[in-house]
Scaffold this motif. Structure first.
Motif, mmCIF file in Angstrom:
data_model
loop_
_atom_site.group_PDB
_atom_site.id
_atom_site.type_symbol
_atom_site.label_atom_id
_atom_site.label_comp_id
_atom_site.label_asym_id
_atom_site.label_seq_id
_atom_site.Cartn_x
_atom_site.Cartn_y
_atom_site.Cartn_z
ATOM 1 N N CYS A 71 -5.817 2.014 39.580
ATOM 2 C CA CYS A 71 -6.091 1.834 40.844
ATOM 3 C C CYS A 71 -7.474 1.301 41.175
ATOM 4 O O CYS A 71 -8.342 1.506 40.358
ATOM 5 C CB CYS A 71 -6.065 3.331 41.792
ATOM 6 S SG CYS A 71 -4.379 3.984 41.486
ATOM 7 N N TRP A 72 -7.842 0.778 42.314
ATOM 8 C CA TRP A 72 -9.021 0.083 42.670
ATOM 9 C C TRP A 72 -9.286 0.206 44.187
ATOM 10 O O TRP A 72 -8.349 0.275 44.846
ATOM 11 C CB TRP A 72 -9.267 -1.287 42.023
ATOM 12 C CG TRP A 72 -8.249 -2.140 42.217
ATOM 13 C CD1 TRP A 72 -8.364 -3.092 43.451
ATOM 14 C CD2 TRP A 72 -6.892 -2.425 41.818
ATOM 15 N NE1 TRP A 72 -7.110 -3.945 43.541
ATOM 16 C CE2 TRP A 72 -6.166 -3.422 42.598
ATOM 17 C CE3 TRP A 72 -6.197 -1.863 40.805
ATOM 18 C CZ2 TRP A 72 -5.019 -3.993 42.301
ATOM 19 C CZ3 TRP A 72 -4.917 -2.141 40.653
ATOM 20 C CH2 TRP A 72 -4.234 -3.378 41.119
ATOM 21 N N GLY A 73 -10.557 0.062 44.421
ATOM 22 C CA GLY A 73 -10.811 -0.128 46.066
ATOM 23 C C GLY A 73 -11.473 1.162 46.540
ATOM 24 O O GLY A 73 -12.387 1.754 45.803
ATOM 25 N N TYR A 74 -11.267 1.641 47.687
ATOM 26 C CA TYR A 74 -11.919 2.614 48.556
ATOM 27 C C TYR A 74 -11.772 4.102 47.803
ATOM 28 O O TYR A 74 -10.579 4.309 47.562
ATOM 29 C CB TYR A 74 -11.691 2.578 49.926
ATOM 30 C CG TYR A 74 -12.217 3.510 50.815
ATOM 31 C CD1 TYR A 74 -13.850 3.540 50.809
ATOM 32 C CD2 TYR A 74 -12.009 4.160 51.854
ATOM 33 C CE1 TYR A 74 -14.782 4.165 51.650
ATOM 34 C CE2 TYR A 74 -12.557 4.951 52.840
ATOM 35 C CZ TYR A 74 -13.849 4.954 52.621
ATOM 36 O OH TYR A 74 -14.502 5.729 53.547
ATOM 37 N N GLN A 79 -8.754 8.563 46.297
ATOM 38 C CA GLN A 79 -7.453 8.364 46.044
ATOM 39 C C GLN A 79 -7.273 7.290 44.858
ATOM 40 O O GLN A 79 -5.920 6.988 44.813
ATOM 41 C CB GLN A 79 -7.245 7.618 47.518
ATOM 42 C CG GLN A 79 -8.118 6.387 47.691
ATOM 43 C CD GLN A 79 -9.284 6.865 48.764
ATOM 44 O OE1 GLN A 79 -9.802 7.907 48.432
ATOM 45 N NE2 GLN A 79 -9.664 6.098 50.044
ATOM 46 N N LEU A 80 -8.337 6.952 44.298
ATOM 47 C CA LEU A 80 -8.050 6.038 42.809
ATOM 48 C C LEU A 80 -7.738 7.148 41.790
ATOM 49 O O LEU A 80 -7.158 6.509 40.699
ATOM 50 C CB LEU A 80 -9.273 5.459 42.555
ATOM 51 C CG LEU A 80 -10.089 4.581 43.598
ATOM 52 C CD1 LEU A 80 -10.994 3.560 43.110
ATOM 53 C CD2 LEU A 80 -8.935 3.606 44.270
ATOM 54 N N GLY A 81 -7.755 8.339 41.837
ATOM 55 C CA GLY A 81 -7.320 9.399 40.920
ATOM 56 C C GLY A 81 -7.859 9.485 39.439
ATOM 57 O O GLY A 81 -7.442 9.950 38.827
ATOM 58 N N THR A 94 -6.113 6.190 35.989
ATOM 59 C CA THR A 94 -5.620 7.711 36.560
ATOM 60 C C THR A 94 -5.521 8.596 35.437
ATOM 61 O O THR A 94 -5.199 9.981 36.135
ATOM 62 C CB THR A 94 -4.634 7.324 37.384
ATOM 63 O OG1 THR A 94 -3.133 7.174 36.707
ATOM 64 C CG2 THR A 94 -4.775 6.247 38.694
ATOM 65 N N GLY A 95 -5.091 8.361 34.428
ATOM 66 C CA GLY A 95 -4.666 9.245 33.493
ATOM 67 C C GLY A 95 -3.037 9.461 33.353
ATOM 68 O O GLY A 95 -2.638 10.030 32.552
ATOM 69 N N ILE A 96 -2.327 8.810 34.273
ATOM 70 C CA ILE A 96 -0.949 8.816 34.023
ATOM 71 C C ILE A 96 -0.403 8.063 33.211
ATOM 72 O O ILE A 96 -1.045 6.729 33.085
ATOM 73 C CB ILE A 96 -0.410 8.484 35.419
ATOM 74 C CG1 ILE A 96 -1.008 9.517 36.840
ATOM 75 C CG2 ILE A 96 1.022 8.352 35.534
ATOM 76 C CD1 ILE A 96 -0.010 10.534 36.601
ATOM 77 N N ILE A 136 -8.386 18.813 48.709
ATOM 78 C CA ILE A 136 -8.276 17.197 48.103
ATOM 79 C C ILE A 136 -8.473 17.139 46.691
ATOM 80 O O ILE A 136 -8.981 18.196 46.186
ATOM 81 C CB ILE A 136 -9.734 16.575 48.732
ATOM 82 C CG1 ILE A 136 -9.834 16.506 50.389
ATOM 83 C CG2 ILE A 136 -10.152 15.284 47.875
ATOM 84 C CD1 ILE A 136 -11.001 15.860 51.080
ATOM 85 N N SER A 137 -7.637 16.387 46.279
ATOM 86 C CA SER A 137 -7.803 16.221 44.461
ATOM 87 C C SER A 137 -8.187 14.787 44.189
ATOM 88 O O SER A 137 -7.673 13.847 44.512
ATOM 89 C CB SER A 137 -6.374 16.394 43.953
ATOM 90 O OG SER A 137 -6.339 16.567 42.699
ATOM 91 N N HIS A 138 -9.121 14.767 43.239
ATOM 92 C CA HIS A 138 -9.720 13.553 42.767
ATOM 93 C C HIS A 138 -8.990 12.920 41.475
ATOM 94 O O HIS A 138 -8.982 12.144 40.905
ATOM 95 C CB HIS A 138 -11.262 13.626 42.494
ATOM 96 C CG HIS A 138 -12.010 14.047 43.688
ATOM 97 N ND1 HIS A 138 -13.351 14.619 43.242
ATOM 98 C CD2 HIS A 138 -11.737 13.846 44.932
ATOM 99 C CE1 HIS A 138 -13.627 14.648 44.493
ATOM 100 N NE2 HIS A 138 -13.025 14.630 45.408
ATOM 101 N N SER A 139 -7.805 13.992 41.033
ATOM 102 C CA SER A 139 -7.141 13.746 40.001
ATOM 103 C C SER A 139 -5.696 13.809 40.219
ATOM 104 O O SER A 139 -5.449 14.853 41.240
ATOM 105 C CB SER A 139 -7.594 14.571 38.799
ATOM 106 O OG SER A 139 -8.905 14.189 38.387
ATOM 107 N N PRO A 140 -4.778 13.636 39.489
ATOM 108 C CA PRO A 140 -3.209 13.863 39.943
ATOM 109 C C PRO A 140 -3.004 15.157 39.862
ATOM 110 O O PRO A 140 -3.223 16.044 38.733
ATOM 111 C CB PRO A 140 -2.607 12.826 38.841
ATOM 112 C CG PRO A 140 -3.574 11.673 38.525
ATOM 113 C CD PRO A 140 -4.887 12.610 38.578
#
Length: 248
Positions: A71-74, A79-81, A94-96, A136-140
């Protein structure tokens, strides 16, 4: 695509003890069959992961051919994970590793994994990550109770999943009845959409959701200020209503 059924028959042999020379030949054939079958199975599994791109509110994500997600952006709420809140103008991991699909909402993201489970990350004040919290979660993180998903779709602040049996479950904000469970109560875990049992696709938008059914009809629910439910009215609906005139 290579079908493994086409290479399995030669691997079956009569149930008797062969002569020594014949035994060696059959052993070599069996080994070749096993190798081809393994390669075919691997090729088939890899072929089911179709590269995909998805744009959210102010971020974008992609599923790569191997099943990874970048992912990329804001990234103000993760939300980029990638475990941070740092904006990125280039894709980050993202680690996925086993994704089949990715979907991006306003400030959250979800991925359907090959096992039928779903993981989400990012903003979560209304439970749109579906993990039973509003953190809120910064990771999946794993969506609670989802094990047979075949598709996932993120709206602005809610998310819906199509399950293998044709039912649909949604979670997150429900201020406009976009969860379709005939309440107006947000849900931090997946809830069943009322009366949907034969869906083949689901699509979540800003404040309404629609599902295509196996017979070719479409049902929608949620906000209807501009007639987005397609039922000939502008009445909000807390459960699915039929879209007029859509039959195939």
């Amino acid at each position: 695509m290579i079908h493994t059924s086409a290479v399995r028959q030669p691997c079956a042999f009569p149930n008797h003890k062969p002569r020594s020379r014949r035994s060696q030949v059959l052993a070599l054939v069996a080994l070749a069959c096993a190798i081809v079958t393994t390669v075919a199975s691997t090729a088939t599994a890899q072929a089911t992961v179709a590269p995909q791109i998805e744009a959210g509110g102010w971020h974008s994500c992609a599923v790569l051919s191997g099943g990874t997600v970048k992912c990329w952006g804001y990234n103000i709420v993760g939300q980029l994970g990638n475990g941070t809140t740092t904006n990125n103008s280039s894709p980050v991991d993202t680690g996925i590793a086993t994704a089949m699909q990715v979907t991006a909402g306003r400030l959250h993201t979800c991925a359907l994994l090959s096992a039928g489970t779903i993981k989400c990350w990012g903003f979560n004040p209304d439970g749109q990550l579906g993990d039973g919290t509003t953190d809120i979660s910064h990771s999946p993180v794993s969506v609670s109770g989802i094990t047979t998903a075949t598709q996932v779709s993120a709206g602005a602040d809610h998310t819906c999943a199509l399950l293998s049996g044709g039912t649909v479950k949604c979670w997150g904000t429900n201020v406009d009845d976009e969860l379709g469970d005939r309440t107006r109560v947000r849900s931090i875990s997946p809830v069943s959409v009322y009366g949907i049992t034969s869906a083949t696709q689901v699509s979540a938008s800003t404040n309404h959701t629609c599902a295509r059914l196996s017979g070719g009809t479409v049902k929608c629910w949620g906000n209807n200020d501009y007639g987005q439910l397609g039922d000939g009215t502008t009445d909000i609906s807390n459960g699915p209503v039929s879209v007029s005139g859509i039959t195939s």
